[in-house]
Design a protein around this motif. Structure first.
Motif, PDB file in Angstrom:
ATOM      1  N   ALA A  51     -32.051 -63.467 -63.889  1.00  0.00           N
ATOM      2  CA  ALA A  51     -33.262 -62.734 -63.523  1.00  0.00           C
ATOM      3  C   ALA A  51     -34.277 -63.620 -62.825  1.00  0.00           C
ATOM      4  O   ALA A  51     -35.344 -63.167 -62.444  1.00  0.00           O
ATOM      5  CB  ALA A  51     -33.876 -62.107 -64.781  1.00  0.00           C
ATOM      6  N   MET A  52     -33.965 -64.917 -62.700  1.00  0.00           N
ATOM      7  CA  MET A  52     -34.947 -65.840 -62.110  1.00  0.00           C
ATOM      8  C   MET A  52     -34.229 -66.996 -61.426  1.00  0.00           C
ATOM      9  O   MET A  52     -33.023 -67.161 -61.554  1.00  0.00           O
ATOM     10  CB  MET A  52     -35.891 -66.361 -63.211  1.00  0.00           C
ATOM     11  N   ASP A  53     -35.005 -67.791 -60.670  1.00  0.00           N
ATOM     12  CA  ASP A  53     -34.466 -69.001 -60.054  1.00  0.00           C
ATOM     13  C   ASP A  53     -34.627 -70.138 -61.047  1.00  0.00           C
ATOM     14  O   ASP A  53     -35.720 -70.351 -61.565  1.00  0.00           O
ATOM     15  CB  ASP A  53     -35.222 -69.317 -58.754  1.00  0.00           C
ATOM     16  N   THR A  54     -33.538 -70.861 -61.303  1.00  0.00           N
ATOM     17  CA  THR A  54     -33.634 -71.973 -62.256  1.00  0.00           C
ATOM     18  C   THR A  54     -33.528 -73.300 -61.500  1.00  0.00           C
ATOM     19  O   THR A  54     -32.694 -73.452 -60.606  1.00  0.00           O
ATOM     20  CB  THR A  54     -32.514 -71.889 -63.307  1.00  0.00           C
ATOM     21  N   TYR A  55     -34.389 -74.222 -61.842  1.00  0.00           N
ATOM     22  CA  TYR A  55     -34.433 -75.523 -61.169  1.00  0.00           C
ATOM     23  C   TYR A  55     -34.362 -76.655 -62.183  1.00  0.00           C
ATOM     24  O   TYR A  55     -35.022 -76.599 -63.227  1.00  0.00           O
ATOM     25  CB  TYR A  55     -35.745 -75.682 -60.395  1.00  0.00           C
ATOM     26  N   VAL A  56     -33.585 -77.685 -61.856  1.00  0.00           N
ATOM     27  CA  VAL A  56     -33.603 -78.911 -62.658  1.00  0.00           C
ATOM     28  C   VAL A  56     -34.746 -79.778 -62.137  1.00  0.00           C
ATOM     29  O   VAL A  56     -34.777 -80.136 -60.958  1.00  0.00           O
ATOM     30  CB  VAL A  56     -32.269 -79.676 -62.547  1.00  0.00           C
ATOM     31  N   ALA A  57     -35.697 -80.073 -62.998  1.00  0.00           N
ATOM     32  CA  ALA A  57     -36.897 -80.802 -62.562  1.00  0.00           C
ATOM     33  C   ALA A  57     -36.641 -82.295 -62.447  1.00  0.00           C
ATOM     34  O   ALA A  57     -35.895 -82.877 -63.235  1.00  0.00           O
ATOM     35  CB  ALA A  57     -38.036 -80.542 -63.533  1.00  0.00           C
ATOM     36  N   MET A  58     -37.280 -82.908 -61.438  1.00  0.00           N
ATOM     37  CA  MET A  58     -37.291 -84.370 -61.304  1.00  0.00           C
ATOM     38  C   MET A  58     -38.463 -84.925 -62.115  1.00  0.00           C
ATOM     39  O   MET A  58     -39.440 -84.225 -62.335  1.00  0.00           O
ATOM     40  CB  MET A  58     -37.497 -84.744 -59.827  1.00  0.00           C
ATOM     41  N   PRO A  59     -38.375 -86.180 -62.539  1.00  0.00           N
ATOM     42  CA  PRO A  59     -39.538 -86.751 -63.236  1.00  0.00           C
ATOM     43  C   PRO A  59     -40.748 -86.837 -62.312  1.00  0.00           C
ATOM     44  O   PRO A  59     -40.591 -87.004 -61.096  1.00  0.00           O
ATOM     45  CB  PRO A  59     -39.067 -88.153 -63.654  1.00  0.00           C
ATOM     46  N   ALA A  60     -41.944 -86.714 -62.881  1.00  0.00           N
ATOM     47  CA  ALA A  60     -43.176 -86.898 -62.103  1.00  0.00           C
ATOM     48  C   ALA A  60     -43.268 -88.354 -61.673  1.00  0.00           C
ATOM     49  O   ALA A  60     -42.719 -89.245 -62.330  1.00  0.00           O
ATOM     50  CB  ALA A  60     -44.386 -86.525 -62.952  1.00  0.00           C
ATOM     51  N   SER A  61     -43.961 -88.617 -60.564  1.00  0.00           N
ATOM     52  CA  SER A  61     -44.179 -89.998 -60.136  1.00  0.00           C
ATOM     53  C   SER A  61     -45.447 -90.529 -60.815  1.00  0.00           C
ATOM     54  O   SER A  61     -46.288 -89.757 -61.264  1.00  0.00           O
ATOM     55  CB  SER A  61     -44.335 -90.076 -58.620  1.00  0.00           C
ATOM     56  N   GLU A  62     -45.558 -91.868 -60.858  1.00  0.00           N
ATOM     57  CA  GLU A  62     -46.772 -92.460 -61.440  1.00  0.00           C
ATOM     58  C   GLU A  62     -48.007 -92.031 -60.654  1.00  0.00           C
ATOM     59  O   GLU A  62     -49.063 -91.774 -61.228  1.00  0.00           O
ATOM     60  CB  GLU A  62     -46.651 -93.986 -61.442  1.00  0.00           C
ATOM     61  N   GLU A  63     -47.844 -91.950 -59.357  1.00  0.00           N
ATOM     62  CA  GLU A  63     -48.977 -91.553 -58.527  1.00  0.00           C
ATOM     63  C   GLU A  63     -49.452 -90.144 -58.880  1.00  0.00           C
ATOM     64  O   GLU A  63     -50.653 -89.880 -58.960  1.00  0.00           O
ATOM     65  CB  GLU A  63     -48.548 -91.616 -57.051  1.00  0.00           C
TER      66      GLU A  63
END
Ligand code: ZLS
Ligand code: CA
Ligand code: ZN
Length: 408
Positions: A51-63
């Motif tokens: 029912a939705m788009d699923t995404y594997v998230a990348m880690p946030a950057s320090e910036e």
């Protein structure tokens, strides 16, 4: 098929990285990242991924994290582990972040309110650094999805860590992914409304935006003395009278709804719907961030409300109904099986599949089935009833008074 369909007229995305699941805050620590494993498997078990788009998230950057947090704090979080903690503590530039020792403190706290002691709210544990940047990355990916117009609703159940401050961890929260998300949303939207139904006060988010009017924060939370010793329910802030920093243009753009123990579904619905509707009507936000902490459910290990999953979900539906870009985040929730039930149900509501989930959990599809088969709360059902867990201290007249007071 199991009847799960894509919503008509809006798009939903789900942002997650399973790397957050393997983390352990400590044996006795109430925060259990494996509640996210249960949630994921219920969501997949019911087929909501269709029912939705699923995404594997990348880690946030320090910036990205430095957009709110102190650069020294970000450096420390990036480098810290149980192995490096002691050495890092000795680095001169971190010394000014060691909190003064309070009377009655049982553990020694290092810089930024962090500690390797198992008795600390914010312990340093193996893999912690990875964990923090992963849940933050998922929130920022979800936010970006709204900003680019690719989603109307974006979900990250591993986010919603509302207590973290600019240069201090607090109450199981290290990076304030919510503040970072709102900062990004402000690049496009002139006014953002933040709503927080976690049983705890959303103090970190309120504090970050207390001096300015482009973000309105609205937290519903347990408030007041809770035991014989007069200890306040954590974090002890969020009085009805606290409405933003006095003398700044941010005054009147924070709202707090302090609630006694044991509030039931009907009372919560009354508060939530009348106050939220009035806030939206007056403020006219262009986007909404909803923190869905599941520790406001009855039967929670830390919470003291008697809300059922049905009402918790009705808060989500009520906000969704406004038709504004919506970022849905997790937060607290310490009775893992109920957290998973609530967040799965709310994923279904977001995708207009709320009526498609049978009450029987498809047990063959979830791991750790023992977590669902205890006797306690009618387990084995998606909607167990936990009405009488806490003594109800809500005086109807006081609830009514709050609604009146918060009108302006
Ligand atoms: O909103 O109440 C407190 C602070 C203390 C009591 C606990 N000790 C360890 C530190 C000093 C006054 N802390 C709360 C934090 C609640 C955070 C909620 C986060 C959120 O849901 C968003 C994610 C608190 N309540 C319960 C505990 N801490 C707690 C219970 C049991 C333990 C084990 C591990 C650690 C120490 C023993 C701990 C904390
Ligand atoms: Ca709250
Ligand atoms: Zn909480």
């Amino acid at each position: 098929s199991n009847g799960i369909t894509r919503p008509k007229g809006h798009k939903v995305s789900f942002h997650y990285n399973s790397g957050v699941e393997d983390m352990h805050f400590g044996k006795t620590h109430p925060m259990k990242p494996w509640r996210l494993t249960l949630t994921k498997h219920l969501v997949l078990g019911y087929g909501l991924q269709y029912a939705m788009d699923t995404y594997v998230a990348m880690p946030a950057s320090e910036e990205q994290v430095r957009a709110f947090h102190d650069p020294d704090y970000v450096d420390f979080l990036k480098a810290v582990s149980p192995q490096t903690f002691e050495t890092l503590c000795k680095v001169p530039r971190y010394q000014r972040f060691i909190p003064p020792k309070h009377e009655g403190d049982t553990v020694d706290l290092g810089p930024f309110n962090l500690s390797t002691s198992p008795g600390a709210d914010c312990p340093v544990f193996d893999g912690m650094s990875e964990y923090l940047f992963l849940y933050t990355g998922a929130t920022l990916a979800a936010t970006n999805q709204l900003l680019t117009g690719q989603s109307d609703i974006a979900i990250n159940w591993s986010g919603g860590l509302h207590h973290a401050h600019k240069s201090e961890a607090s109450g199981f929260c290290y990076i304030n992914d919510i503040v970072l998300a709102i900062i990004d949303l402000l690049h496009l939207y002139p006014r953002v409304l933040y709503i927080d139904i976690d049983v705890h006060h959303g103090d970190g988010v309120e504090e970050a935006f207390q001096r300015q009017p482009r973000v309105m924060t609205l937290s519903y939370h347990r408030y007041g003395p809770y035991d014989e010793t007069g200890h306040k329910f954590f974090p002890g802030t969020g009085d009805l009278a606290d409405t933003g920093l006095k003398g700044t243009i941010g005054e009147h753009f924070a709202l707090n709804v302090p609630i006694p123990s044991g509030i039931d579904d009907r009372q919560y619905k009354y508060l939530f719907e009348s106050i939220t509707a009035r806030a939206i009507d007056a403020y006219k936000p262009k986007a909404i961030v909803l923190q869905c902490g599941a520790d406001s459910l009855g039967g929670d290990r830390l919470g003291q409300f008697n809300i059922n999953i049905k009402q918790h979900g009705e808060c989500v539906s009520f906000v969704k109904k406004q038709g504004l870009p919506l970022l849905i985040l997790g937060g607290g929730g310490y009775t893992a099986r109920n957290v998973a039930r609530a967040w799965c149900h709310e994923t279904a509501l977001a995708t207009d599949n709320g009526s498609q989930l049978p009450d029987r959990i498809p047990l063959d599809l979830v791991p750790r089935p023992q977590a669902f088969t205890g006797r306690a709360h009618g387990d084995g059902l998606l909607f167990p009833k936990f009405q009488r867990d806490h003594k109800n201290d809500c005086v109807e007249a006081e609830l009514e008074y709050m609604v009146k007071r918060l009108e302006w």
